[in-house]
Scaffold this motif. Structure first.
Motif, PDB file in Angstrom:
ATOM      1  N   SER A   2       4.683   3.598 -12.790  1.00 24.37           N
ATOM      2  CA  SER A   2       3.994   4.801 -12.315  1.00 24.37           C
ATOM      3  C   SER A   2       4.737   5.370 -11.115  1.00 24.37           C
ATOM      4  CB  SER A   2       2.557   4.455 -11.929  1.00 24.37           C
ATOM      5  OG  SER A   2       2.554   3.514 -10.881  1.00 24.37           O
ATOM      6  N   GLU A   3       4.602   6.645 -11.012  1.00 25.97           N
ATOM      7  CA  GLU A   3       5.225   7.306  -9.858  1.00 25.97           C
ATOM      8  C   GLU A   3       4.173   7.471  -8.776  1.00 25.97           C
ATOM      9  OE1 GLU A   3       6.947  10.998 -11.068  1.00 25.97           O
ATOM     10  OE2 GLU A   3       8.259  10.037 -12.500  1.00 25.97           O
ATOM     11  N   ASP A   4       4.644   7.536  -7.533  1.00 26.55           N
ATOM     12  CA  ASP A   4       3.663   7.769  -6.485  1.00 26.55           C
ATOM     13  C   ASP A   4       3.293   9.250  -6.485  1.00 26.55           C
ATOM     14  OD1 ASP A   4       5.480   9.222  -5.022  1.00 26.55           O
ATOM     15  OD2 ASP A   4       5.849   7.676  -3.531  1.00 26.55           O
ATOM     16  N   PRO A  10       8.991   4.869  -8.244  1.00 34.70           N
ATOM     17  CA  PRO A  10       8.492   3.775  -7.406  1.00 34.70           C
ATOM     18  C   PRO A  10       9.639   3.004  -6.783  1.00 34.70           C
ATOM     19  CG  PRO A  10       8.186   3.251  -9.733  1.00 34.70           C
ATOM     20  CD  PRO A  10       8.720   4.642  -9.659  1.00 34.70           C
ATOM     21  N   VAL A  13       9.360  -2.368  -3.906  1.00 36.23           N
ATOM     22  CA  VAL A  13       8.127  -3.092  -3.557  1.00 36.23           C
ATOM     23  C   VAL A  13       7.049  -2.787  -4.584  1.00 36.23           C
ATOM     24  CG1 VAL A  13       6.290  -3.263  -1.840  1.00 36.23           C
ATOM     25  CG2 VAL A  13       8.662  -3.168  -1.099  1.00 36.23           C
ATOM     26  N   GLU A  14       6.884  -1.524  -4.923  1.00 31.46           N
ATOM     27  CA  GLU A  14       5.875  -1.163  -5.909  1.00 31.46           C
ATOM     28  C   GLU A  14       6.200  -1.761  -7.266  1.00 31.46           C
ATOM     29  OE1 GLU A  14       7.324   1.294  -3.985  1.00 31.46           O
ATOM     30  OE2 GLU A  14       5.642   1.470  -2.603  1.00 31.46           O
ATOM     31  N   ARG A  15       7.472  -1.721  -7.634  1.00 37.61           N
ATOM     32  CA  ARG A  15       7.891  -2.282  -8.927  1.00 37.61           C
ATOM     33  C   ARG A  15       7.632  -3.791  -8.942  1.00 37.61           C
ATOM     34  NH1 ARG A  15       7.795  -2.347 -13.764  1.00 37.61           N
ATOM     35  NH2 ARG A  15       9.592  -3.016 -14.929  1.00 37.61           N
ATOM     36  N   LYS A  17       5.325  -5.393  -7.258  1.00 39.09           N
ATOM     37  CA  LYS A  17       3.874  -5.578  -7.354  1.00 39.09           C
ATOM     38  C   LYS A  17       3.396  -5.396  -8.792  1.00 39.09           C
ATOM     39  CE  LYS A  17       2.640  -4.350  -2.633  1.00 39.09           C
ATOM     40  NZ  LYS A  17       1.926  -3.402  -1.768  1.00 39.09           N
ATOM     41  N   GLU A  18       3.915  -4.406  -9.498  1.00 40.54           N
ATOM     42  CA  GLU A  18       3.542  -4.170 -10.893  1.00 40.54           C
ATOM     43  C   GLU A  18       3.942  -5.359 -11.769  1.00 40.54           C
ATOM     44  OE1 GLU A  18       5.194  -0.540 -12.357  1.00 40.54           O
ATOM     45  OE2 GLU A  18       4.028   0.691 -10.963  1.00 40.54           O
TER      46      GLU A  18
END
Length: 139
Positions: A2-4, A10, A13-15, A17-18
């Motif tokens: 997902s994009e912010d 992303p 860090v976001e990747r 977490k996913e």
């Protein structure tokens, strides 16, 4: 992925977490499946133990029935001095498979046949000799 909200792709860090969330979810689902399978296996083990206990009880009932009929046969044959009486024979592994009920019925039938045969007039050497004629038969 997902994009912010700003439309940027992303970040690492976001990747991360996913990926860890997906892995955690997969591990939890796998643990749930393993828990369910363990419960199934426990139920199968309990059922297997119950079947074993029942089979052991049936085996003992059949063995006791055979011992009882064997002892009765030995008592019935006690006066038959010519017959060599032995202890109960070992099971015959070549015998056809049968249920416990069929086995007991077969032993019962054989026991009845034995007692019936023992109740019939017995063969003896003198039974083959001609009967002496009485004086009345000579007239």
């Amino acid at each position: 992925m997902s994009e912010d909200p700003s439309g940027r792709p992303p970040g690492a860090v976001e990747r991360y977490k996913e990926i860890t969330a997906t892995a955690t979810d997969a591990v939890e689902r796998m643990h749930e499946l393993e828990r369910k399978r363990a419960e199934q296996l426990e139920d199968e083990v309990v059922a297997g133990r119950e079947r074993i206990a029942e089979a052991e009880q049936q085996e003992e009932r059949v063995a006791e029935g055979v011992r009882s009929r064997w002892n009765a046969a030995m008592e019935a044959l006690w006066d038959e001095r010519w017959m060599r009486v032995t202890s109960i024979p070992a099971p015959d592994p070549s015998a056809p498979a049968a249920t416990p009920e069929e086995s007991l019925r077969s032993v019962q039938d054989a026991s009845l046949e034995l007692h019936e045969a023992l109740g019939k007039p017995r063969w003896s050497v003198t039974s083959l000799l001609p009967k002496p004629r009485s004086r009345r038969d000579e007239r």
